[in-house]
Scaffold this motif. Sequence first.
Motif, PDB file in Angstrom:
ATOM      1  N   VAL A  71      22.044  72.020  59.944  1.00 50.80           N
ATOM      2  CA  VAL A  71      22.318  70.750  60.628  1.00 50.80           C
ATOM      3  C   VAL A  71      21.963  70.947  62.078  1.00 50.80           C
ATOM      4  O   VAL A  71      22.445  71.889  62.705  1.00 50.80           O
ATOM      5  CB  VAL A  71      23.809  70.379  60.491  1.00 50.80           C
ATOM      6  N   ASP A  81      33.459  69.283  61.656  1.00 52.12           N
ATOM      7  CA  ASP A  81      33.457  69.255  63.125  1.00 52.12           C
ATOM      8  C   ASP A  81      32.337  70.195  63.592  1.00 52.12           C
ATOM      9  O   ASP A  81      32.525  71.420  63.669  1.00 52.12           O
ATOM     10  CB  ASP A  81      34.835  69.687  63.643  1.00 52.12           C
ATOM     11  N   LEU A  82      31.194  69.605  63.865  1.00 53.20           N
ATOM     12  CA  LEU A  82      30.002  70.412  64.182  1.00 53.20           C
ATOM     13  C   LEU A  82      30.178  71.171  65.490  1.00 53.20           C
ATOM     14  O   LEU A  82      29.740  72.316  65.622  1.00 53.20           O
ATOM     15  CB  LEU A  82      28.759  69.517  64.254  1.00 53.20           C
ATOM     16  N   CYS A 119      32.264  74.204  64.938  1.00 54.73           N
ATOM     17  CA  CYS A 119      31.485  75.239  64.239  1.00 54.73           C
ATOM     18  C   CYS A 119      30.553  75.935  65.222  1.00 54.73           C
ATOM     19  O   CYS A 119      30.457  77.173  65.240  1.00 54.73           O
ATOM     20  CB  CYS A 119      30.672  74.621  63.095  1.00 54.73           C
ATOM     21  N   ALA A 120      29.874  75.144  66.051  1.00 56.58           N
ATOM     22  CA  ALA A 120      28.925  75.721  67.012  1.00 56.58           C
ATOM     23  C   ALA A 120      29.649  76.660  67.977  1.00 56.58           C
ATOM     24  O   ALA A 120      29.179  77.770  68.253  1.00 56.58           O
ATOM     25  CB  ALA A 120      28.206  74.607  67.764  1.00 56.58           C
ATOM     26  N   HIS A 171      23.166  71.485  55.347  1.00 55.43           N
ATOM     27  CA  HIS A 171      23.417  70.313  54.499  1.00 55.43           C
ATOM     28  C   HIS A 171      22.245  70.125  53.541  1.00 55.43           C
ATOM     29  O   HIS A 171      21.400  71.030  53.426  1.00 55.43           O
ATOM     30  CB  HIS A 171      23.691  69.071  55.366  1.00 55.43           C
ATOM     31  N   VAL A 198      26.068  75.616  60.015  1.00 53.75           N
ATOM     32  CA  VAL A 198      26.339  74.521  59.070  1.00 53.75           C
ATOM     33  C   VAL A 198      25.006  74.097  58.461  1.00 53.75           C
ATOM     34  O   VAL A 198      24.037  73.844  59.177  1.00 53.75           O
ATOM     35  CB  VAL A 198      26.999  73.315  59.770  1.00 53.75           C
ATOM     36  N   VAL A 210      27.395  64.708  57.245  1.00 57.63           N
ATOM     37  CA  VAL A 210      28.210  65.835  57.730  1.00 57.63           C
ATOM     38  C   VAL A 210      29.405  65.341  58.552  1.00 57.63           C
ATOM     39  O   VAL A 210      29.938  66.075  59.376  1.00 57.63           O
ATOM     40  CB  VAL A 210      27.353  66.835  58.550  1.00 57.63           C
TER      41      VAL A 210
END
Length: 328
Positions: free
Chosen positions: A326, A89-90, A93-94, A102, A100, A85
């Motif tokens: 994720v 950009d986790l 997103c959060a 995967h 997200v 991933v």
Amino acid sequence: MNHSLRHELPRVLVARAVFPDIIDPLRGVADVETTPDDDICTPAVLRQRLADKHGAFITGSERIDAALLDACPQLKIISTMTVGVDHIDLAACAERGVTVTHAPDVLTETTADFGFALLLAAARQVGDAERFLRAGQWKKWSVDLFAGADVHGSVLGIVGMGRIGQAIARRAAHGFNMRVLYHNRTPLQAHIEQALGAEYRSLPDLLRQSQHVLLALPYSPAAHHLVGAAELAQMQAGATLVNIARGGVVDEAALAHALHSGQLGAAGLDVFEGEPAVNPVLLSAPRLVLTPHIASSSIPTRRAMAQLAVDNLLAVLQGQPPLTPVTG
Ligand code: DGY
């Protein structure tokens, strides 16, 4: 279907050409925009295509960052058919409440098979030997013709002992009678180490003690050029390096140099910094097997990856928890 009803459905972009029979069930719950030409969207085109979407089916080729998310305020879910991933950009997103998901597990064994294929091909110089034969250069059998290193019975160092690293360790220990060393952020629990027959080492110790080193760790900024000139110099003379992680983990110029100088015996790369562009220094390096990011590419596994990505979209768009979010 009634036109006004269709507009009540959530909208999903399938950003690449994907097995149509796997995508079809999405049409029952969403208005689906597909990409039959399989063109990779530029960031601007991706932003424009996702602007009114609630869900996205992506691969590792689509980059999801804060600017894109800000332009797509209705997005609820990004479903990537990859396990990695690093293209998402986790944190962004959060912050925006975007789920997200995967595709772990479904590709583990296929990817481990390929890691081993690349290790064998590199150590035994399969690529150079095939090119030699096809070029009509084979005039006589000789004692040292493409004489490489043995894989069976040797010491394999695995960097990154997640699911794929462990699947490679099983092949190495049980199929090839190898001694397996590993390095990981966190050592495995003793019973797992024991079942795998694997021994934990610091990275420098692993590099010094292994005849073959295989990289299977997730990419993060901390892993950038984890293997550079200094690390290559610590490896045994004639050792093999295999990278099925991400291109950025290896300093490619330093790798090419170590192959040219003969310090490194051989290498196999399935991933590249800046792929699909390949650094020209790699193309002229000897004893180097290069493949175009295909470690998970068997038909059943690519179908399973796509299916899991669709199942995640279906779940979230219907208000259910994602199957493989994720985490962390
Ligand atoms: C993955 O799933 O992360 C593989 O690298 C395929 O892109």
